[in-house]
Each structure stands twice: as C-alpha cells, then as structure tokens.
Design a protein around this motif. Sequence first.
Motif, PDB file in Angstrom:
ATOM      1  N   VAL A 116       0.854  -1.177   0.000  1.00  0.00           N
ATOM      2  CA  VAL A 116       0.000   0.000   0.000  1.00  0.00           C
ATOM      3  C   VAL A 116       0.900   1.241   0.000  1.00  0.00           C
ATOM      4  O   VAL A 116       1.845   1.322   0.794  1.00  0.00           O
ATOM      5  N   GLN A 155       1.143   5.501   0.136  1.00  0.00           N
ATOM      6  CA  GLN A 155       0.434   6.710   0.536  1.00  0.00           C
ATOM      7  C   GLN A 155       1.284   7.921   0.167  1.00  0.00           C
ATOM      8  O   GLN A 155       2.494   7.918   0.378  1.00  0.00           O
ATOM      9  N   CYS A 210      -4.131   7.365  -1.337  1.00  0.00           N
ATOM     10  CA  CYS A 210      -3.793   5.986  -0.982  1.00  0.00           C
ATOM     11  C   CYS A 210      -3.986   5.089  -2.196  1.00  0.00           C
ATOM     12  O   CYS A 210      -5.070   5.070  -2.798  1.00  0.00           O
ATOM     13  N   VAL A 252     -10.689  -0.186   0.868  1.00  0.00           N
ATOM     14  CA  VAL A 252      -9.718   0.744   1.441  1.00  0.00           C
ATOM     15  C   VAL A 252     -10.331   1.380   2.683  1.00  0.00           C
ATOM     16  O   VAL A 252     -11.460   1.875   2.648  1.00  0.00           O
ATOM     17  N   TRP A 278      -9.476   4.046   6.113  1.00  0.00           N
ATOM     18  CA  TRP A 278      -8.619   5.126   6.589  1.00  0.00           C
ATOM     19  C   TRP A 278      -8.701   5.203   8.109  1.00  0.00           C
ATOM     20  O   TRP A 278      -9.779   5.033   8.699  1.00  0.00           O
ATOM     21  N   ARG A 314      -8.086   3.243  -6.036  1.00  0.00           N
ATOM     22  CA  ARG A 314      -7.315   4.272  -5.327  1.00  0.00           C
ATOM     23  C   ARG A 314      -8.294   5.149  -4.535  1.00  0.00           C
ATOM     24  O   ARG A 314      -9.441   5.350  -4.938  1.00  0.00           O
ATOM     25  N   CYS A 340      -3.736   4.328   5.819  1.00  0.00           N
ATOM     26  CA  CYS A 340      -4.651   3.706   4.870  1.00  0.00           C
ATOM     27  C   CYS A 340      -4.397   2.199   4.910  1.00  0.00           C
ATOM     28  O   CYS A 340      -3.250   1.763   5.050  1.00  0.00           O
ATOM     29  N   SER A 390      -5.642  -1.631   3.024  1.00  0.00           N
ATOM     30  CA  SER A 390      -6.415  -2.237   1.947  1.00  0.00           C
ATOM     31  C   SER A 390      -6.599  -3.725   2.187  1.00  0.00           C
ATOM     32  O   SER A 390      -5.805  -4.369   2.885  1.00  0.00           O
ATOM     33  N   GLY A 418      -0.572   0.912   4.898  1.00  0.00           N
ATOM     34  CA  GLY A 418       0.497   1.684   4.304  1.00  0.00           C
ATOM     35  C   GLY A 418       1.339   2.340   5.381  1.00  0.00           C
ATOM     36  O   GLY A 418       1.059   2.198   6.577  1.00  0.00           O
TER      37      GLY A 418
END
Lengths: 113, 113
Positions: free
Chosen positions: B4, B6, B23, B32, B34, B73, B91, B93, B105
């Motif tokens: 990931v 960022q 991200c 995704v 946050w 994204r 972030c 995923s 990330g």
Amino acid sequence: DAKTTQPPSMDCAEGRAANLPCNHSTISGNEYVYWYRQIHSQGPQYIIHGLKNNETNEMASLIITEDRKSSTLILPHATLRDTAVYYCIVRVHGSGNTGKLIFGQGTTLQVKP
Amino acid sequence: KAGVTQTPRYLIKTRGQQVTLSCSPISGHRSVSWYQQTPGQGLQFLFEYFSETQRNKGNFPGRFSGRQFSNSRSEMNVSTLELGDSALYLCASSQLAGTHEQFFGPGTRLTVL
C-alpha cells in the motif's frame, strides 16, 4: 464489537518466548480474535487471527481459551525487531461486514538484549 | 507485489487550509479503510470504501471526507484544518470488504501549524 483489555507494557528477553495476554470477556460467538502490531512510525502489521482453535503461522501462535474469554499471542523466540505495540482486536467476520478495526491502547512489548 | 502506498509521506499545513491525502491499495484489493492516529486518541477508524461506495464511517466531523475511484485508489480530504488534526493518517487495503487481513500503508504525517 467486543472490547479487549491488554496490559499496557511488557518486557521480554531476546531469544525467549513473549506471551502477550488479552481479555475479551464479552466476545460473542461470531467474533474472531485478531492480532496486529505496530513498529514505531510504521503502519500496523497483521499477525494472526483465530475463532476457537489455536492457530500458528510463521510469525506467532495464538492460544484461545475454551470459553473464548481470553487469548494469548506467543512470539516463540523474540528478537529486538519484535519491539512494537501489539493490538488485540475482536471483530465479527463475514461477507456483509466492513473492514472496520477498533484499536485499543495495545501492549508495548520491549525486547531487551 | 507492491504494498500500500500513501502520498505524500509528510505534509505541513496551516489552520484553515484544506488537505488531500492519497492511498493506492495493493493491486487487486478493492477495499480501502482510513485511520487517524494521535498520541492522545490512538488509532481511530475514519471510513471504509469498497467498490467506490462508502461502507462505514467513524465518529469524525463532516470536515473529514473521502472517496474511492474505479481503480480502487482512494483519497481523503480534510477541510478547514484545526491544530488537533495533526496526526498520522493510515490507509489499509484488503481484497474484499471484511476479509481477515488488512494491509496498512506507511501513513501520511500531517502537521497543522
């Protein structure tokens, strides 16, 4: 999602096993136990998860009590690089569930030479 | 497989400005999430997107918003920045919403002056 309780900090000697406890007394039948860790200034890293049975992977072992009210993450041979904050998370898993993770304060594990 | 990513990694803004963070999830991942991390509040869930739709939202004011594009994204936006918005924004995923493992990330460190 059930709440978890972890000790704020623990020490472990390098090369020894690190046993990190987690209490989740209000866990429900469809909730999994997850462990993540966060090394300083990095994003959290997934370690392992389990539902009822004990689990082992290349990073760690997860021992869940029979009543599922507590669990222990075991790092069999801790190294200095295992120094991190370890988070125990309890979450429902299923196709309809979101990816939301609720992080507590975690346990800061300090591995000492 | 790339992890990931960022961008930017570090950002300095002043109060009242707005900011957009980006991200890029792991290739093939469609979900995704946050998170905001501060010393006082720890890691807190902001929102999650799956297939361009917001699936879940944390307890943050409307100044925090996000979106996801068709290539998975994601961006998050914070308007009218406040000093308290200074944080590490992470972030994560995953392949599908609600799957066991999430990949985080390195985060964007936002400082609001």
